[in-house]
Motif scaffolding. Structure first.
Motif, short mmCIF file in Angstrom:
data_model
loop_
_atom_site.label_atom_id
_atom_site.label_comp_id
_atom_site.label_asym_id
_atom_site.label_seq_id
_atom_site.Cartn_x
_atom_site.Cartn_y
_atom_site.Cartn_z
N ASN A 35 12.12 -5.69 7.31
CA ASN A 35 12.52 -4.77 6.24
C ASN A 35 11.51 -4.84 5.09
O ASN A 35 11.63 -4.12 4.11
CB ASN A 35 13.94 -5.05 5.75
N LYS A 36 10.48 -5.68 5.25
CA LYS A 36 9.41 -5.79 4.27
C LYS A 36 8.23 -4.94 4.75
O LYS A 36 7.94 -4.90 5.94
CB LYS A 36 8.98 -7.25 4.14
N GLY A 37 7.57 -4.25 3.82
CA GLY A 37 6.43 -3.44 4.20
C GLY A 37 5.69 -2.91 3.00
O GLY A 37 5.95 -3.29 1.86
N VAL A 38 4.77 -1.99 3.27
CA VAL A 38 3.94 -1.42 2.21
C VAL A 38 4.33 0.04 1.98
O VAL A 38 4.62 0.77 2.92
CB VAL A 38 2.43 -1.56 2.57
N ILE A 39 4.33 0.43 0.72
CA ILE A 39 4.57 1.82 0.35
C ILE A 39 3.22 2.53 0.47
O ILE A 39 2.29 2.23 -0.28
CB ILE A 39 5.14 1.91 -1.07
N VAL A 40 3.12 3.44 1.42
CA VAL A 40 1.85 4.09 1.73
C VAL A 40 1.59 5.27 0.80
O VAL A 40 0.51 5.41 0.24
CB VAL A 40 1.83 4.56 3.21
N GLU A 41 2.57 6.14 0.63
CA GLU A 41 2.46 7.33 -0.23
C GLU A 41 3.77 7.52 -0.97
O GLU A 41 4.83 7.12 -0.49
CB GLU A 41 2.19 8.58 0.60
N VAL A 42 3.69 8.15 -2.14
CA VAL A 42 4.90 8.45 -2.93
C VAL A 42 4.87 9.91 -3.34
O VAL A 42 3.81 10.52 -3.49
CB VAL A 42 5.01 7.55 -4.18
N GLY A 43 6.07 10.47 -3.54
CA GLY A 43 6.18 11.83 -4.05
C GLY A 43 5.95 11.87 -5.55
O GLY A 43 5.72 10.84 -6.20
N ASN A 44 6.03 13.05 -6.13
CA ASN A 44 5.78 13.23 -7.56
C ASN A 44 6.97 12.90 -8.44
O ASN A 44 6.83 12.84 -9.65
CB ASN A 44 5.35 14.68 -7.84
N GLY A 45 8.15 12.73 -7.87
CA GLY A 45 9.35 12.52 -8.66
C GLY A 45 9.86 13.85 -9.19
O GLY A 45 9.36 14.91 -8.84
N THR A 46 10.86 13.79 -10.06
CA THR A 46 11.42 14.99 -10.68
C THR A 46 11.52 14.76 -12.18
O THR A 46 11.31 13.64 -12.66
CB THR A 46 12.82 15.30 -10.11
N LYS A 47 11.85 15.80 -12.93
CA LYS A 47 12.02 15.64 -14.38
C LYS A 47 13.17 14.68 -14.68
O LYS A 47 13.08 13.87 -15.60
CB LYS A 47 12.31 16.99 -15.04
N ILE A 48 14.22 14.77 -13.91
CA ILE A 48 15.40 13.92 -14.14
C ILE A 48 15.14 12.48 -13.70
O ILE A 48 15.56 11.54 -14.36
CB ILE A 48 16.62 14.50 -13.40
#
Length: 88
Positions: A35-48
């Motif tokens: 369950n351990k790993g690396v975050i490869v890519e992330v989204g931009n998020g939202t205003k909220i």
């Protein structure tokens, strides 16, 4: 490369442990993924809910969360950022 949107992330789990906490060698056929790993890519998020995670961080996810995606023959998971419980 797959680019997540909004509050989604692309997560690559590390392989499961070769030796259990009790010192027993775990066969590869039943090893599974950590369950351990690396975050490869992330989204931009939202205003909220702005994105707080960053690519390259090591984290722990909720077990069995995420939609499996094969990228270059390796298994990754697309999931919401709230599936990450802790960072290293």
């Amino acid at each position: 490369m797959v680019r997540p949107v909004n509050n989604q992330i692309l997560f690559k789990p590390f392989p499961g442990d070769e030796v259990s906490a009790a010192g027993i060698i775990v066969p590869e056929s039943v090893r599974g993924e950590s369950n351990k790993g690396v975050i490869v890519e992330v989204g931009n998020g939202t205003k909220i809910r702005p994105m707080k995670l960053k690519s390259g961080q090591i984290g722990y996810r909720v077990k069995d969360w995420g939609e499996p995606v094969d990228i270059s023959g390796e298994r990754h998971y697309l999931m919401e950022d709230k599936a990450i419980l802790a960072l290293e």
